[in-house]
Design an enzyme around this catalytic site. Sequence first.
Site, PDB file in Angstrom:
ATOM      1  N   ASP A  61      36.897  26.472  40.654  1.00 14.53           N
ATOM      2  CA  ASP A  61      38.269  26.958  40.834  1.00 14.53           C
ATOM      3  C   ASP A  61      39.183  25.777  40.511  1.00 14.53           C
ATOM      4  O   ASP A  61      39.329  24.848  41.309  1.00 14.53           O
ATOM      5  CB  ASP A  61      38.436  27.425  42.284  1.00 14.53           C
ATOM      6  CG  ASP A  61      39.892  27.718  42.643  1.00 14.53           C
ATOM      7  OD1 ASP A  61      40.784  27.415  41.842  1.00 14.53           O
ATOM      8  OD2 ASP A  61      40.119  28.245  43.758  1.00 14.53           O
ATOM      9  N   CYS A  88      46.497  29.855  52.710  1.00 12.08           N
ATOM     10  CA  CYS A  88      45.365  30.710  52.276  1.00 12.08           C
ATOM     11  C   CYS A  88      44.040  29.978  52.429  1.00 12.08           C
ATOM     12  O   CYS A  88      43.136  30.140  51.603  1.00 12.08           O
ATOM     13  CB  CYS A  88      45.548  31.204  50.842  1.00 12.08           C
ATOM     14  SG  CYS A  88      47.004  32.199  50.605  1.00 12.08           S
ATOM     15  N   LYS A  94      50.837  27.736  37.684  1.00 18.11           N
ATOM     16  CA  LYS A  94      50.796  26.402  38.314  1.00 18.11           C
ATOM     17  C   LYS A  94      50.826  25.311  37.241  1.00 18.11           C
ATOM     18  O   LYS A  94      50.955  24.138  37.552  1.00 18.11           O
ATOM     19  CB  LYS A  94      49.534  26.263  39.169  1.00 18.11           C
ATOM     20  CG  LYS A  94      49.506  27.232  40.370  1.00 18.11           C
ATOM     21  CD  LYS A  94      48.373  26.888  41.289  1.00 18.11           C
ATOM     22  CE  LYS A  94      47.934  28.050  42.168  1.00 18.11           C
ATOM     23  NZ  LYS A  94      48.857  28.401  43.237  1.00 18.11           N
ATOM     24  N   HIS A 107      40.045  28.014  48.984  1.00 17.96           N
ATOM     25  CA  HIS A 107      41.149  28.979  49.073  1.00 17.96           C
ATOM     26  C   HIS A 107      40.525  30.360  49.281  1.00 17.96           C
ATOM     27  O   HIS A 107      39.414  30.621  48.812  1.00 17.96           O
ATOM     28  CB  HIS A 107      41.902  28.926  47.734  1.00 17.96           C
ATOM     29  CG  HIS A 107      43.158  29.722  47.693  1.00 17.96           C
ATOM     30  ND1 HIS A 107      43.168  31.077  47.484  1.00 17.96           N
ATOM     31  CD2 HIS A 107      44.458  29.349  47.800  1.00 17.96           C
ATOM     32  CE1 HIS A 107      44.425  31.506  47.464  1.00 17.96           C
ATOM     33  NE2 HIS A 107      45.224  30.481  47.662  1.00 17.96           N
ATOM     34  N   GLN A 165      44.252  24.012  41.167  1.00 15.52           N
ATOM     35  CA  GLN A 165      45.078  22.847  41.528  1.00 15.52           C
ATOM     36  C   GLN A 165      44.706  21.603  40.718  1.00 15.52           C
ATOM     37  O   GLN A 165      45.244  20.530  40.963  1.00 15.52           O
ATOM     38  CB  GLN A 165      44.921  22.535  43.028  1.00 15.52           C
ATOM     39  CG  GLN A 165      45.360  23.658  43.952  1.00 15.52           C
ATOM     40  CD  GLN A 165      46.867  23.885  43.948  1.00 15.52           C
ATOM     41  OE1 GLN A 165      47.643  23.039  43.478  1.00 15.52           O
ATOM     42  NE2 GLN A 165      47.297  25.028  44.456  1.00 15.52           N
TER      43      GLN A 165
END
Length: 415
Positions: A209, A373, A235, A132, A212
């Site tokens: 990261d 993104c 999220k 991302h 997600q």
Amino acid sequence: MTEPITTYKTSGNIEIIRADFPILSRKVNGKPLIYFDNGATSQKPKSVIDALDNYYSNQNANIHRGVHTLSQEITLDYENARTTIQKLLNAAYSHEIIFTKGTTDGINLVATSFGKRYVGLGDEIIVSAMEHHSNILPWQQLCDEKGAILKVIPINDAGELQLEEFKKLVNSKTKMVAISHVSNTLGTINPIKEIIKLAHAKNVPVLVDGAQAVPHTIVDVQELDCDFYCFSGHKLFGPTGIGILYGKEKWLNAMPPYQVGGGTIKTVSFEKTEYADPPLKFEAGTPHIAGAIGLAAAIDYVNAIGLNTIASYEYELLTYATEALQKIDGLKIIGTAKQKASVISFIVDGLHPFDIGTILDQLGIAVRTGHHCTQPLMARYGISGTVRVSFAFYNTKYEIDEFIEGLQRAIKMLK
Ligand code: C6P
């Protein structure tokens, strides 16, 4: 919708779960909302909304600053929220948990603060082709400032990292590997444990990261042995504007503060300032107190269902939707890794993703369209964008049927 959602067998009682999310009963463009944009942000259960309401109605005060009852009470709740997150990630200490604004903020914190101390001319930072923008730009900017070099792990056509290439990239100049746990566009679940092991063998720290990943799977930072792990509250069914950076104690102690100001210090004089220990060293100014409280409520909610239950139910949804999409003529799924989370990106021959998304929206179906993104990833596939559906545990197979029908209608209209 004509069929009740309970028609479908699920791991839990889906109707009861859906009733916890007020927004799921609203209509969009006259149709019941089908929300398949959970990768962008997820919906909030009533318990999170109530926690925010209760904070502003009954608890509002600043933290770490007052002897009065309200301030003491909310300071305790804020620190309890930190412990809730420590437990979620199985971090060794609660002071390894830093409240941030979100994943982007957490990565910027590490790139700036770690970069200031450890990165210099000719050093190298490794990211991957599926990152991302939030896990590219902070490192790119750091490299520009320091004269360092950004290296990229390539992916294969299925959207899996090429680990053999990664092994060749790590060397004595590498100062950080920054890698997504789960790709927001492809859904690929990366073998981060293996990546961390390979990087550590060369004494290179790893930032993960987890934007997600955390909503869909159990994350154990001690088992992974990652150096940093970031995610966003919104999220994970929590509020926007709150996120988490986990950092190993040794790094947080060694890194300079990112932003400075109230809350970050032990003593200040015009000659010299002594900074507080982590986590406060990295939490300048009044934080998003309500956000931290709301995030803890969201984690309590998710824990009550169980992340293993969520993962297996979402896998059912992923398989069901993938099989249905594969039957559509001219449709190509972008991202066919063996290990995937409940994210499906696709393109349809001759059609613009935006047009498909617009027609689906008229049917009350929210999907995301565009580059998500991840422009370098789009360039890797030679496309400008995709349609993306991303599921949460409150979605159903019935909704997937409705979406497939709507998609077929959209394709017919546009061709
Ligand atoms: N992806 C999506 O629709 P923030 O905005 O800081 O909460 O999260 C940024 C971010 C970082 N890494 C990954 C892997 C992400 O997916 C995201 C956010 C959203 O895919 C919005 S672009």
